[in-house]
Motif scaffolding. Sequence first.
Motif, PDB file in Angstrom:
ATOM      1  N   TYR A 185      59.809  16.818  42.157  1.00 15.64           N
ATOM      2  CA  TYR A 185      58.930  17.231  41.056  1.00 15.64           C
ATOM      3  C   TYR A 185      59.652  18.133  40.057  1.00 15.64           C
ATOM      4  O   TYR A 185      59.060  18.541  39.062  1.00 15.64           O
ATOM      5  N   GLY A 186      60.926  18.453  40.336  1.00 16.10           N
ATOM      6  CA  GLY A 186      61.725  19.150  39.333  1.00 16.10           C
ATOM      7  C   GLY A 186      62.115  20.576  39.630  1.00 16.10           C
ATOM      8  O   GLY A 186      62.744  21.235  38.791  1.00 16.10           O
ATOM      9  N   ALA A 187      61.775  21.099  40.796  1.00 21.06           N
ATOM     10  CA  ALA A 187      62.095  22.496  41.111  1.00 21.06           C
ATOM     11  C   ALA A 187      63.451  22.636  41.785  1.00 21.06           C
ATOM     12  O   ALA A 187      63.915  21.720  42.478  1.00 21.06           O
ATOM     13  N   VAL A 191      53.501  23.937  42.196  1.00 23.90           N
ATOM     14  CA  VAL A 191      54.204  24.715  41.178  1.00 23.90           C
ATOM     15  C   VAL A 191      55.243  23.846  40.472  1.00 23.90           C
ATOM     16  O   VAL A 191      55.366  23.869  39.237  1.00 23.90           O
ATOM     17  N   ALA A 192      56.011  23.093  41.258  1.00 28.00           N
ATOM     18  CA  ALA A 192      57.045  22.236  40.667  1.00 28.00           C
ATOM     19  C   ALA A 192      56.435  21.218  39.708  1.00 28.00           C
ATOM     20  O   ALA A 192      56.926  21.015  38.593  1.00 28.00           O
ATOM     21  N   TYR A 193      55.348  20.581  40.132  1.00 31.37           N
ATOM     22  CA  TYR A 193      54.685  19.574  39.298  1.00 31.37           C
ATOM     23  C   TYR A 193      54.160  20.211  38.013  1.00 31.37           C
ATOM     24  O   TYR A 193      54.378  19.697  36.899  1.00 31.37           O
ATOM     25  N   ALA A 194      53.441  21.337  38.153  1.00 25.32           N
ATOM     26  CA  ALA A 194      52.837  21.988  36.991  1.00 25.32           C
ATOM     27  C   ALA A 194      53.895  22.518  36.026  1.00 25.32           C
ATOM     28  O   ALA A 194      53.780  22.362  34.808  1.00 25.32           O
ATOM     29  N   LYS A 203      61.131  25.845  33.629  1.00 26.96           N
ATOM     30  CA  LYS A 203      62.037  25.867  34.770  1.00 26.96           C
ATOM     31  C   LYS A 203      61.327  26.493  35.969  1.00 26.96           C
ATOM     32  O   LYS A 203      60.648  27.509  35.848  1.00 26.96           O
ATOM     33  N   SER A 204      61.502  25.892  37.155  1.00 24.98           N
ATOM     34  CA  SER A 204      60.861  26.432  38.359  1.00 24.98           C
ATOM     35  C   SER A 204      61.838  26.532  39.517  1.00 24.98           C
ATOM     36  O   SER A 204      62.715  25.675  39.688  1.00 24.98           O
ATOM     37  N   THR A 205      61.675  27.595  40.301  1.00 31.62           N
ATOM     38  CA  THR A 205      62.441  27.819  41.528  1.00 31.62           C
ATOM     39  C   THR A 205      61.448  28.102  42.644  1.00 31.62           C
ATOM     40  O   THR A 205      60.484  28.853  42.451  1.00 31.62           O
ATOM     41  N   VAL A 206      61.671  27.505  43.801  1.00 38.42           N
ATOM     42  CA  VAL A 206      60.768  27.722  44.930  1.00 38.42           C
ATOM     43  C   VAL A 206      61.576  28.066  46.171  1.00 38.42           C
ATOM     44  O   VAL A 206      62.569  27.391  46.482  1.00 38.42           O
ATOM     45  N   VAL A 207      61.150  29.116  46.866  1.00 38.67           N
ATOM     46  CA  VAL A 207      61.768  29.480  48.142  1.00 38.67           C
ATOM     47  C   VAL A 207      60.898  28.928  49.262  1.00 38.67           C
ATOM     48  O   VAL A 207      59.699  29.213  49.329  1.00 38.67           O
ATOM     49  N   MET A 208      61.502  28.120  50.131  1.00 35.74           N
ATOM     50  CA  MET A 208      60.795  27.488  51.240  1.00 35.74           C
ATOM     51  C   MET A 208      61.489  27.826  52.556  1.00 35.74           C
ATOM     52  O   MET A 208      62.693  28.090  52.568  1.00 35.74           O
ATOM     53  N   PRO A 209      60.765  27.818  53.678  1.00 32.72           N
ATOM     54  CA  PRO A 209      61.401  28.132  54.961  1.00 32.72           C
ATOM     55  C   PRO A 209      62.446  27.092  55.354  1.00 32.72           C
ATOM     56  O   PRO A 209      62.362  25.919  54.952  1.00 32.72           O
TER      57      PRO A 209
END
Length: 403
Positions: free
Chosen positions: A114-116, A84-87, A94-100
Motif C-alpha cells: 500500500y506504499g508504506a 495508514v499506508a492506504y490512506a 509519505k508513510s512509515t509504519v513500525v511493526m513487530p
Amino acid sequence: MNLNLEKIKRAQENIKNVARRTPLFYSSTFAKETGYNIYLKCENKQKTGAFKIRGAYNKIASLTEDEKKRGVIASSAGNHAQGVAYAATAFGIKSTVVMPDTAPQAKVKATKGYGAQVIQYGEVYDECYCKAIEVQRQTGATFIHPFNDEEVMAGQGTIGIEILEDLPEVDAIIVPIGGGGLISGVAVAAKTIKPSIKIIGVQPSIIASSKASFEQGKIVTLPGVKSLADGISVKAPGDLAFEYIKNYVDDIVTVSEDDIAYGIFCLMERSKLVAEGAGAAAIAALLSNKVEIQGKNVVALISGGNIDIAAVSKIIDRELIILGRRIRFVVELQDKVGQLGQLVTNVVSMGANVVKVRQDNNWNEKGLDYANVLFEIEVQTREHAQKVIDTLREKGYNLEIVG
C-alpha cells in the motif's frame, strides 16, 4: 471528551468514498448453537482486510496541510499499518509504519504494497509504539495513533451507525477490544442512537489489560504477551479511550487461546469467512458462553481477516484433532503384497479419508516379516472415528491410537 455522534457522522462523510459499507448477515448456524439471533458484521470484507482503514483515513483527512507535508508515522501489529499506508498513499503523503518482528508476513507485505516504509521492531505492539515515537522525534512526521485518538475513534464509530441502520432491533454488539479505539467509537455511536443497547468487549485472557482496567476503574498495565489475537494484544488501553470505555461499555469478557482458535475454525467452516484472531474474538466469546445478554439480537463484530495462511493450516489441523475428526493410529501388518492396499480399501469403504500413510519395515519386534504402518485419517465425527477403529479391530487388525 469530544467524541459524539455528530463527529462520527462527519467521519462517515469523510470516508464514504473509500471505506466499504460491510455486510451484516444472520447466521442460523451460530444462532442454533448459542440461543441468540447472531448477526455477523463483516469488517474482514473491508478494504485492507480490516476496520482500521475507517479511523486511519478519517484521521489523515483531518490533518493540516503542514502535518501532511511532514508525512505520517504509525505503530501497528498489522491492520492499522495497512489502513495508514492506504490512506497516506491516497493523499499523496509519505508513510512509515513500525511493526513487530512477529507480525504476520501477510500484513507486512500488504503494508508495503500500500506504499508504506516498514520498520520491524520488537515482539509486541507496545515495543513498536516506543520505536515509532523515537522515529517520530527524529523525523518530525505526524504520529497516527492506532486507537488513542478521537478522529480515529470517530472513523471506527461509523461501524456502529451502520449496524443500527441495518438492524435497529439489535440488543447487543460484541466488540474485540485491545487499546479501546474500536469499542469507544462503536459504543458512542450505538448508545447515542439506542441508549438501551449493550456493548460488550472481548479480549484474550493472557493479556486482558482492558478488562483489568475496566474492573479496577483505572488503567492497568500488564506484561506484553503475544496472543493468537495479535491485533488486540496490548499492555494497556489508551488513556483517552479508557474514558469512553468507562462511560459507554457495559462489560468486558475474556477468551482463551483455544477459544480464539475454535472461533477462527468455526467461522471458516460454518460461515465461509476467514478471520484473524482478533476478528474471531467476538464469536469465540459467544461460542464459549462467556456472554450473557437479556435480549436476543446480537451482533458479533468480525473486525479483520488478515491472517497468515500458514497459521490457518495449523489451526485447521489442530482443531480437527481436538474435535476427533482427524485421528492417527499405528497398525501392525504382515509385510506381504496387498496387505497395505487392503487396509486402505477397508478404511475408505467406511467413509474415512486417508491423509497420510507411513510404513516402517524395520522396527516391528516380531521381525522383518511384519511392518508398523502409521495412518492419519479424517472422519466426519468423533463417533465415526470410533466406528472406524472398532470395525478394523473386528476385522483382526492390531492397531493402537497415537497422539
